[in-house]
Design a protein around this motif. Structure first.
Motif, PDB file in Angstrom:
ATOM      1  N   SER A   1       4.360 -50.482 -52.409  1.00 27.40           N
ATOM      2  CA  SER A   1       3.298 -50.173 -51.455  1.00 27.40           C
ATOM      3  C   SER A   1       3.839 -49.258 -50.364  1.00 27.40           C
ATOM      4  O   SER A   1       4.902 -49.535 -49.804  1.00 27.40           O
ATOM      5  CB  SER A   1       2.755 -51.458 -50.818  1.00 27.40           C
ATOM      6  N   PRO A   2       3.104 -48.185 -50.031  1.00 26.64           N
ATOM      7  CA  PRO A   2       3.567 -47.301 -48.961  1.00 26.64           C
ATOM      8  C   PRO A   2       3.321 -47.880 -47.564  1.00 26.64           C
ATOM      9  O   PRO A   2       3.875 -47.393 -46.587  1.00 26.64           O
ATOM     10  CB  PRO A   2       2.751 -46.027 -49.172  1.00 26.64           C
ATOM     11  N   THR A   3       2.515 -48.938 -47.479  1.00 28.07           N
ATOM     12  CA  THR A   3       2.154 -49.485 -46.167  1.00 28.07           C
ATOM     13  C   THR A   3       2.610 -50.918 -45.924  1.00 28.07           C
ATOM     14  O   THR A   3       2.582 -51.376 -44.783  1.00 28.07           O
ATOM     15  CB  THR A   3       0.630 -49.433 -45.968  1.00 28.07           C
ATOM     16  N   ALA A   4       2.999 -51.634 -46.965  1.00 25.00           N
ATOM     17  CA  ALA A   4       3.383 -53.045 -46.801  1.00 25.00           C
ATOM     18  C   ALA A   4       4.722 -53.292 -47.480  1.00 25.00           C
ATOM     19  O   ALA A   4       4.807 -53.224 -48.711  1.00 25.00           O
ATOM     20  CB  ALA A   4       2.313 -53.962 -47.374  1.00 25.00           C
TER      21      ALA A   4
ATOM     22  N   HIS B   1      -2.408 -55.673 -55.721  1.00 28.15           N
ATOM     23  CA  HIS B   1      -1.272 -55.749 -54.798  1.00 28.15           C
ATOM     24  C   HIS B   1      -0.654 -57.138 -54.920  1.00 28.15           C
ATOM     25  O   HIS B   1      -1.344 -58.146 -54.738  1.00 28.15           O
ATOM     26  CB  HIS B   1      -1.742 -55.498 -53.362  1.00 28.15           C
ATOM     27  N   ILE B   2       0.656 -57.169 -55.195  1.00 30.45           N
ATOM     28  CA  ILE B   2       1.349 -58.444 -55.386  1.00 30.45           C
ATOM     29  C   ILE B   2       2.632 -58.442 -54.565  1.00 30.45           C
ATOM     30  O   ILE B   2       3.406 -57.480 -54.602  1.00 30.45           O
ATOM     31  CB  ILE B   2       1.699 -58.674 -56.872  1.00 30.45           C
ATOM     32  N   ALA B   3       2.861 -59.548 -53.855  1.00 27.92           N
ATOM     33  CA  ALA B   3       4.126 -59.721 -53.142  1.00 27.92           C
ATOM     34  C   ALA B   3       5.259 -59.722 -54.167  1.00 27.92           C
ATOM     35  O   ALA B   3       5.143 -60.334 -55.240  1.00 27.92           O
ATOM     36  CB  ALA B   3       4.121 -61.024 -52.349  1.00 27.92           C
ATOM     37  N   ASN B   4       6.338 -59.027 -53.837  1.00 18.31           N
ATOM     38  CA  ASN B   4       7.453 -58.886 -54.781  1.00 18.31           C
ATOM     39  C   ASN B   4       7.975 -60.226 -55.291  1.00 18.31           C
ATOM     40  O   ASN B   4       8.312 -60.351 -56.467  1.00 18.31           O
ATOM     41  CB  ASN B   4       8.595 -58.096 -54.147  1.00 18.31           C
ATOM     42  N   GLU B   5       8.005 -61.228 -54.414  1.00 18.93           N
ATOM     43  CA  GLU B   5       8.520 -62.533 -54.859  1.00 18.93           C
ATOM     44  C   GLU B   5       7.577 -63.233 -55.838  1.00 18.93           C
ATOM     45  O   GLU B   5       7.944 -64.221 -56.468  1.00 18.93           O
ATOM     46  CB  GLU B   5       8.850 -63.440 -53.669  1.00 18.93           C
ATOM     47  N   MET B   6       6.352 -62.720 -56.009  1.00 13.27           N
ATOM     48  CA  MET B   6       5.387 -63.316 -56.934  1.00 13.27           C
ATOM     49  C   MET B   6       5.307 -62.563 -58.274  1.00 13.27           C
ATOM     50  O   MET B   6       4.580 -62.990 -59.169  1.00 13.27           O
ATOM     51  CB  MET B   6       3.994 -63.349 -56.293  1.00 13.27           C
TER      52      MET B   6
END
Length: 94
Positions: free
Chosen positions: A33-36, A7-12
């Motif tokens: 991600s379906p939850t975040a 799982h990676i934050a889009n900005e990363m």
């Protein structure tokens, strides 16, 4: 070779490209991600991932301004940390 979620934050995501070649595996898919909100899930086929691993985390450190992988942590489907398997040296008897 097991497939696990990273799982990676889009900005990363762009920064992930700097370490991709250091991983002992490759990406086989990605989805939001379906939850975040703001998180992308990368499906990674990782050599050496434990069979029961569901998710992974890459631990990084900066060495001379460059990112280096200091470890990869795995969790099972219940969110339980999977400790690395450390082989013990064989006892030598003479």
């Amino acid at each position: 070779m097991g497939t696990v979620e990273l799982h990676i934050a889009n900005e990363m995501l762009d920064d992930f490209e700097a370490i991709r070649s250091m991983l002992n595996g490759h990406e086989v898919g990605r989805r939001p991600s379906p939850t975040a909100m703001g998180v992308t899930i990368l499906d990674m086929q990782m050599n050496g991932a434990p069979d029961q691993a569901k998710t992974m985390e890459v631990a990084l450190q900066l060495v001379d301004g460059q990112p280096k992988i200091s470890g990869i942590h795995y969790w099972d489907k219940h969110g339980i940390f999977l400790a690395p398997v450390v082989p013990f040296r064989k006892a030598v008897t003479d």
